[in-house]
Design an enzyme around this catalytic site. Sequence first.
Site, PDB file in Angstrom:
ATOM      1  CG  ASP A 111       5.518  -0.435   1.865  1.00  0.00           C
ATOM      2  OD1 ASP A 111       4.884  -0.528   0.801  1.00  0.00           O
ATOM      3  OD2 ASP A 111       5.158   0.271   2.830  1.00  0.00           O
ATOM      4  CG  HIS A 127       3.292  -5.173  -0.546  1.00  0.00           C
ATOM      5  ND1 HIS A 127       4.168  -4.543  -1.402  1.00  0.00           N
ATOM      6  CD2 HIS A 127       3.256  -4.400   0.578  1.00  0.00           C
ATOM      7  CE1 HIS A 127       4.640  -3.439  -0.845  1.00  0.00           C
ATOM      8  NE2 HIS A 127       4.097  -3.326   0.352  1.00  0.00           N
TER       9      HIS A 127
END
Length: 364
Positions: A185, A346
């Site tokens: 990320d 995620h």
Amino acid sequence: MNIPAGQPPQHPMSNRMQIFVAVKVRIPNNEPALRLKTCWVCETRGQNTPNAPSAGVEMRKSGVRQGIGLRHWLVRQDEGMFEQFVESNVDVRDSQLFVRVGGEGPPVLLLHGHPRTSATWHRVAPRLVEAGFQVVCPDLRGYGRSSKPEPTPDHSAHSKRATAQDMLGLMNHLGHEQFALAGHDRGSYSALRLALDYPSAVSKLALLDCIPISEHLARANASFATNWWHWFFYAQPEIPERVITADPDSWYQGDPAIMGQENYNEWRQAVRNPETIRAMLEDYRAGLTIDREHEEADRTAEKTLQMPLLVLWSLRDDLEMLYGNPLDIWKDWASDLRGHGVDSRHHMAEEAPDELATTLINFF
């Protein structure tokens, strides 16, 4: 006596108290250090037993608060995240970085994403240690327990270049001139910047849930704006701080059942700090401005990644939905390229740690 982890020992003939145990450890530059661990101790009366601590820790009587004349010590360190790691604060450039270091062997640097801390790696990092690596897990500047720089008008204090310089300084401080690197990320953007700016320092690079910021923005259609609206909301001045600090728990919505309780506790403490929230938002503001400019300058100069690159993406997130196979985008950035999707949402380090750790071990 069997003492459950995280609970004080029970004994009908004992007094109970909480103490701090000084555990002698060694940090990578071979300087001795002491780490404090919360433990429970029992005073067993009426037994002529030696004063011998259990679990192989060095007990200091001076560390006991209250109680005199203990004759037998029954000790169980609380089991939890990063049990074999040393935690410290390291001064690097204009930052102080909170960092966890564990293991011996080839160094691996793991960079977390938003809004996590280094604790997000708690299910992955020990597996890398077991495989023979030394693993370094810092909180990025502005995140977790690392220092929070004052924002600058051009957002350079929170740029990926500034973070990359932090990470290079940290690894040099630990005695590593070259290391393997993985980022997830927002941490993946810092990892990418480090690899582009200092290619000789990075032996292998793994980027998780990532394509370059400039590639996202070049493809910013209605679908991207709808799914990734938070990029543009976070870029607004002042308003996001007021909205998020009003109820950070509801905004970020962590789940201890998925994250693990200790990871969740650490994350929750971090996101309740207004300075951390401001710094995380500055990370996004830098992304849309100075970080994008740096990437576009790299493309103009035809700069590419010189080391082997592994790209992993979460199959139950939206990266593949937005762009198809992310490797098609990365072909313009790296020649030595491989990657695949991971069956996860995620935060793959928390939800698919076995697959992620195995893949990183095989790659590094």
